[in-house]
Design an enzyme around this catalytic site. Structure first.
Site, PDB file in Angstrom:
ATOM      1  N   ALA A 278      18.704 -10.429  19.915  1.00  9.71           N
ATOM      2  CA  ALA A 278      17.650 -10.386  20.936  1.00  9.71           C
ATOM      3  C   ALA A 278      18.253 -10.137  22.312  1.00  9.71           C
ATOM      4  O   ALA A 278      19.405 -10.496  22.577  1.00  9.71           O
ATOM      5  CB  ALA A 278      16.867 -11.700  20.936  1.00  9.71           C
ATOM      6  N   CYS A 279      17.469  -9.522  23.171  1.00  4.83           N
ATOM      7  CA  CYS A 279      17.848  -9.255  24.558  1.00  4.83           C
ATOM      8  C   CYS A 279      18.168 -10.574  25.255  1.00  4.83           C
ATOM      9  O   CYS A 279      17.462 -11.555  25.045  1.00  4.83           O
ATOM     10  CB  CYS A 279      16.683  -8.555  25.241  1.00  4.83           C
ATOM     11  SG  CYS A 279      16.866  -8.339  27.000  1.00  4.83           S
ATOM     12  N   PRO A 280      19.202 -10.675  26.051  1.00  4.07           N
ATOM     13  CA  PRO A 280      20.127  -9.644  26.508  1.00  4.07           C
ATOM     14  C   PRO A 280      21.446  -9.623  25.730  1.00  4.07           C
ATOM     15  O   PRO A 280      22.426  -9.053  26.201  1.00  4.07           O
ATOM     16  CB  PRO A 280      20.373 -10.035  27.954  1.00  4.07           C
ATOM     17  CG  PRO A 280      20.408 -11.529  27.910  1.00  4.07           C
ATOM     18  CD  PRO A 280      19.351 -11.902  26.869  1.00  4.07           C
TER      19      PRO A 280
END
Length: 196
Positions: free
Chosen positions: A10-12
């Site tokens: 998942a971001c970041p």
């Protein structure tokens, strides 16, 4: 050649992992496996923004990047006073301005963004987070103003996780997608941060 697999992260995290791998590689070629969409866009922008070359290959289950060059990631860290000469960053965390009536708040935010077009001093970057991403999505009354700001050199970026949360990623109409790493880094290097 170093190898890194950031698929499913998942971001970041994809950007953070690539940053760390590039620092550890010290100029050595880096091969990265990553998902399409925001991870691909964010890692590519991150690497190219730091002077690396990115060779992209489409795979059945995502993409492979070969990142080469010395880049700026291995350069000595800038002294703190250099941040004072940095960019102006605007962080917009809502689709309305102020507290009180929602209708009035939305009108104020619309007028604020449109008014930016009449100013001589523009921010270098505008980040939209939380419900602020709705301003850059289809149906927003400020799309044309945001596009014009982009044409004038303002980087308009919306948080990818926020777009996913509001189910607007496929409906982004102005600017690009970014991640929390880029937002945090930009804020810390900014000459000034304007928060709405």
């Amino acid at each position: 050649m170093s190898k890194l697999d950031v698929r499913g992260m998942a971001c970041p995290l994809p950007v953070v992992q690539v940053k760390r791998a590039l620092e550890a590689a010290q100029g050595e070629e880096l091969h990265v496996l990553l998902d399409d969409g925001a991870p691909r866009e964010n890692v590519k922008r991150f690497a190219q923004g730091r002077g690396y070359q990115v060779l992209e290959e489409k795979l059945e289950d995502g993409f492979a990047f070969t990142i080469t060059g010395a880049g700026a990631a291995t350069a000595p860290r800038e002294a703190a006073p250099a941040a004072a000469a940095g960019p102006t960053v605007m962080l917009i965390g809502t689709d309305r301005m102020g507290d009180g009536a929602e209708e009035l708040g939305r009108l104020l935010m619309k007028n604020f963004i449109i008014t930016l077009l009449d100013l001589n001093d523009l921010p270098d970057r505008i980040f939209f987070v939380n419900s602020g991403v709705l301003l850059a999505a289809e149906g927003s009354e400020v799309i044309e103003a945001l596009e014009e700001l982009g044409n004038r050199g303002v980087e308009v970026l919306s948080c990818g996780i926020c777009l996913d949360f509001y189910k607007k990623k496929e409906h982004l109409a102005a600017g690009g997608v970014t991640n929390m790493f880029t937002i945090a880094e930009s804020m810390l290097k900014a000459r000034s941060v304007v928060r709405l």
